[in-house]
Design an enzyme around this catalytic site. Structure first.
Site, PDB file in Angstrom:
ATOM      1  CD  GLU A 175      -8.442   2.594   6.335  1.00  0.00           C
ATOM      2  OE1 GLU A 175      -8.095   1.497   7.520  1.00  0.00           O
ATOM      3  OE2 GLU A 175      -7.458   2.887   6.812  1.00  0.00           O
ATOM      4  CG  HIS A 195      -6.571  -1.411   8.393  1.00  0.00           C
ATOM      5  ND1 HIS A 195      -6.194  -0.192   8.638  1.00  0.00           N
ATOM      6  CD2 HIS A 195      -4.872  -2.097   8.419  1.00  0.00           C
ATOM      7  CE1 HIS A 195      -4.702   0.126   8.557  1.00  0.00           C
ATOM      8  NE2 HIS A 195      -4.060  -0.887   8.852  1.00  0.00           N
ATOM      9  CG  ASP A 218      -0.362   0.515   2.684  1.00  0.00           C
ATOM     10  OD1 ASP A 218       0.914  -0.493   2.164  1.00  0.00           O
ATOM     11  OD2 ASP A 218      -1.419  -0.830   3.605  1.00  0.00           O
ATOM     12  CG  ASN A 259      -9.309   0.488  11.244  1.00  0.00           C
ATOM     13  OD1 ASN A 259      -7.772  -0.883  10.509  1.00  0.00           O
ATOM     14  ND2 ASN A 259      -9.257   1.244  10.470  1.00  0.00           N
TER      15      ASN A 259
END
Ligand code: PGA
Length: 240
Positions: free
Chosen positions: A144, A139, A68, A137
């Site tokens: 996400e 991810h 990413d 979270n």
């Protein structure tokens, strides 16, 4: 949970050793493997150990893919995730940076850049190995919540949780609001996944990811259906 192995490792050294062993054995059983590698703090020690342990020719034959990148940040920028990948994985393992499939996050057409990346992964025959961290979270990459398992490689707005955790990597760097990420579809299709998770702050999310309901709200939870997942978790994250 068929296909899932969870290794709980004691202490930073034990964690790095267990994670490096898992990544190393995947690489050794698949010469010339197409590998997508996570940035983040979690795998850094494991990569260093892997660089010590892995035969130079096995490392040199890897086909490495970036996971990413922040939208608009050039590969050469020291604050880019590409630079993190280069410093933590590519250089220590003696891999030619020119051979790595980087995201061009400055492309005029980022969507076309995502299609180009997908094509490169397809031409490599898909990922043999995905080394993934776990976001606070849930991810993986920057998939996400909510992320569907068919989510493609794409530009995503970063969540508040990701902006906050990534802001801590480079003091004073305003983390871009958007990023490019390898799609959850490609990551889930990797023939083997090594998920590395450490630290007390990941305790709740690692249990939700590996044992909780499978839901787009916790993108990593889709790994529960993976046929060949090694989760290497330290004792702080796993708990008693
Ligand atoms: P970390 O990042 O390894 O720095 O905790 C993991 C992630 O956000 O994916």
């Amino acid at each position: 949970m068929p296909g899932i192995r969870i290794t709980v490792a004691d202490g930073p050294d034990g964690f790095d050793r267990a994670a490096a062993a898992s990544i190393g054995s995947a690489i050794e059983t698949s010469p010339g493997a197409a590998v997508v590698v996570a940035t983040g703090r979690t795998p850094v020690g494991a990569y260093a150990r892997l660089a010590d342990d892995l035969a130079a020719d096995a490392a040199a034959r890897l086909r490495v893919f970036q996971l990413d990148e922040y939208l608009g940040i050039p590969t050469s920028d020291p604050r880019s995730l590409a630079s993190w990948t280069r410093r933590s994985f590519v250089e220590p393992l003696g891999i030619d940076p020119a051979s790595v499939e980087w995201f061009d996050a400055t492309a005029d057409d980022p969507d076309a850049e995502c299609r180009r990346y997908e094509l490169a992964v397809a031409q490599a025959g898909g990922f043999d190995l995905a080394v993934l961290g776990l976001g606070p979270n849930g991810h993986v990459g920057f998939n996400e919540p909510p992320s569907d398992p068919r989510s493609r490689t794409r530009v995503v707005p970063l969540s508040e949780a990701s902006l906050a955790s990534n802001a801590a990597y480079v003091p004073g760097f305003p983390v871009p609001a958007r990023a490019l990420t390898a799609g959850l579809d490609l990551l889930l299709a990797a023939r083997r996944v090594v998920l590395v998770v450490s630290g007390r702050t990941k305790r709740e999310i690692v249990h939700r990811a590996l044992e909780g309901p499978v839901t787009p709200q916790v993108p990593a939870s889709f790994l529960q259906g993976h046929p060949d997942l090694d989760a290497v978790v330290d004792a702080d994250a796993w708990g008693a």
